[in-house]
Design a protein around this motif. Structure first.
Motif, PDB file in Angstrom:
ATOM      1  N   GLU A  19     -20.175   8.058  30.536  1.00  0.00           N
ATOM      2  CA  GLU A  19     -20.412   8.891  29.352  1.00  0.00           C
ATOM      3  C   GLU A  19     -21.622   9.770  29.612  1.00  0.00           C
ATOM      4  N   ASP A  20     -21.480  11.085  29.433  1.00  0.00           N
ATOM      5  CA  ASP A  20     -22.576  11.986  29.776  1.00  0.00           C
ATOM      6  C   ASP A  20     -23.617  12.152  28.659  1.00  0.00           C
ATOM      7  N   ASP A  21     -23.231  11.906  27.413  1.00  0.00           N
ATOM      8  CA  ASP A  21     -24.192  12.020  26.325  1.00  0.00           C
ATOM      9  C   ASP A  21     -25.089  10.787  26.299  1.00  0.00           C
ATOM     10  N   ALA A  22     -26.382  11.003  26.469  1.00  0.00           N
ATOM     11  CA  ALA A  22     -27.322   9.895  26.617  1.00  0.00           C
ATOM     12  C   ALA A  22     -27.369   8.984  25.397  1.00  0.00           C
ATOM     13  N   VAL A  23     -27.330   9.571  24.208  1.00  0.00           N
ATOM     14  CA  VAL A  23     -27.397   8.771  22.982  1.00  0.00           C
ATOM     15  C   VAL A  23     -26.145   7.902  22.841  1.00  0.00           C
ATOM     16  N   THR A  24     -24.983   8.517  23.061  1.00  0.00           N
ATOM     17  CA  THR A  24     -23.717   7.760  22.964  1.00  0.00           C
ATOM     18  C   THR A  24     -23.652   6.698  24.043  1.00  0.00           C
ATOM     19  N   ARG A  25     -24.076   7.057  25.255  1.00  0.00           N
ATOM     20  CA  ARG A  25     -24.043   6.095  26.370  1.00  0.00           C
ATOM     21  C   ARG A  25     -24.907   4.878  26.052  1.00  0.00           C
ATOM     22  N   ARG A  26     -26.081   5.121  25.481  1.00  0.00           N
ATOM     23  CA  ARG A  26     -26.979   4.018  25.139  1.00  0.00           C
ATOM     24  C   ARG A  26     -26.374   3.138  24.051  1.00  0.00           C
ATOM     25  N   ALA A  27     -25.750   3.763  23.059  1.00  0.00           N
ATOM     26  CA  ALA A  27     -25.132   2.999  21.972  1.00  0.00           C
ATOM     27  C   ALA A  27     -23.996   2.126  22.497  1.00  0.00           C
ATOM     28  N   LEU A  28     -23.192   2.688  23.415  1.00  0.00           N
ATOM     29  CA  LEU A  28     -22.098   1.913  23.997  1.00  0.00           C
ATOM     30  C   LEU A  28     -22.642   0.740  24.805  1.00  0.00           C
ATOM     31  N   CYS A  29     -23.659   0.992  25.568  1.00  0.00           N
ATOM     32  CA  CYS A  29     -24.247  -0.065  26.388  1.00  0.00           C
ATOM     33  C   CYS A  29     -24.811  -1.199  25.522  1.00  0.00           C
ATOM     34  N   LEU A  30     -25.475  -0.845  24.427  1.00  0.00           N
ATOM     35  CA  LEU A  30     -26.017  -1.863  23.528  1.00  0.00           C
ATOM     36  C   LEU A  30     -24.902  -2.694  22.904  1.00  0.00           C
ATOM     37  N   GLY A  31     -23.814  -2.022  22.523  1.00  0.00           N
ATOM     38  CA  GLY A  31     -22.690  -2.735  21.928  1.00  0.00           C
ATOM     39  C   GLY A  31     -22.048  -3.702  22.898  1.00  0.00           C
ATOM     40  N   ILE A  32     -22.034  -3.334  24.178  1.00  0.00           N
ATOM     41  CA  ILE A  32     -21.436  -4.186  25.207  1.00  0.00           C
ATOM     42  C   ILE A  32     -22.381  -5.330  25.586  1.00  0.00           C
ATOM     43  N   GLU A  33     -23.652  -5.007  25.736  1.00  0.00           N
ATOM     44  CA  GLU A  33     -24.621  -6.009  26.190  1.00  0.00           C
ATOM     45  C   GLU A  33     -24.858  -7.121  25.172  1.00  0.00           C
ATOM     46  N   LYS A  34     -24.627  -6.860  23.904  1.00  0.00           N
ATOM     47  CA  LYS A  34     -24.876  -7.891  22.892  1.00  0.00           C
ATOM     48  C   LYS A  34     -23.758  -8.929  22.837  1.00  0.00           C
ATOM     49  N   GLU A  35     -22.637  -8.633  23.519  1.00  0.00           N
ATOM     50  CA  GLU A  35     -21.516  -9.559  23.524  1.00  0.00           C
ATOM     51  C   GLU A  35     -21.552 -10.403  24.797  1.00  0.00           C
TER      52      GLU A  35
END
Length: 242
Positions: A19-35
């Motif tokens: 994902e090239d958008d930094a804000v979206t990429r960070r949000a996706l990563c946080l959603g994945i890492e919490k699981e």
């Protein structure tokens, strides 16, 4: 707020995010890492970096955007699907046009969700994908159904045309009708045909009428055209005998 996934697999499900958008990429990563069911291996921002990464590393789940600065995410989907057939791929993008959806699915994606799809639970969507599901945003599902209906109409029309032509190709002329048709195609009048075949003009006209009915035409020109289209004329053979 989403609830953590309770059925944690014995081995973490590995995930790659592109994902090239930094804000979206960070949000996706946080959603994945919490699981706890998932293990985020990397988060990249371009086609080139993703292809190079996939060249050396397998992954269970690929989450990819389509609009990347150096190309299309579809190229990543295609490469990943070919190199790692067991990998489950989900698109997350702003593009909802039918061509993008169909191209992504044909390339190997099994899920397609929009970034503006409300409170998207990325963890549950990826787990659903990994366990055989196909997460699809309602808007995308509607477009796919619309595309399928349109394709069905086109296919039905083509089948009807093929059936019609197949039925038409089965038209059979008698030997006498075929000879008369060849003669009038060469420009002979009904009288000329009658003299050559030792028939009355009335008999020739009866044969012509039968030919018209079989070909569904109403004139000499139409009969010659339709017979030629169907491959019923033997004019070359007839001319060689003259």
């Amino acid at each position: 707020m989403s609830q953590p996934i309770t059925d944690t697999p014995a081995k973490p499900i590995t995930v790659l995010v592109v994902e090239d958008d930094a804000v979206t990429r960070r949000a996706l990563c946080l959603g994945i890492e919490k699981e706890p069911a998932f293990k985020l291996l990397d988060a990249l921002d371009s086609v080139k970096s993703a292809l190079n990464w996939l060249l050396h590393h397998p992954v269970d789940v690929l989450l990819v955007d389509l609009g990347l600065p150096d190309g299309s995410g579809i190229d990543i989907i295609r490469f990943c699907a070919q190199r790692y057939p067991a990998c489950n791929i989900m698109v997350i993008t702003t593009s909802s046009d039918q061509d993008s959806v169909v191209d992504s699915i044909e390339a190997g994606a099994s899920g397609y969700v929009l970034k503006d799809a409300g409170q998207l639970d990325i963890g549950r969507s990826l787990l659903d994908l990994h366990t055989g599901g196909s997460p699809v945003s309602p808007t995308i599902a509607r477009k796919l159904l619309s595309r399928m209906r349109a394709d069905k109409k086109v296919n039905d029309a083509l089948l009807e045309q093929v059936d019609s032509e197949a039925a038409g190709s089965q038209i059979s002329l008698t030997k006498r009708e075929a000879t008369i048709l060849d003669l009038i195609a060469c420009g002979d009048s009904y009288g000329d045909v009658a003299r050559q075949l030792a028939l009355s003009v009335g008999t020739v006209q009866t044969h012509i009428k039968n030919i018209y009915e079989k070909l569904s035409v109403h004139s000499r020109g139409e009969a010659v055209y339709e017979a030629n289209r169907r491959g019923l004329l033997q004019m070359d053979q007839l001319k060689s005998k003259r």
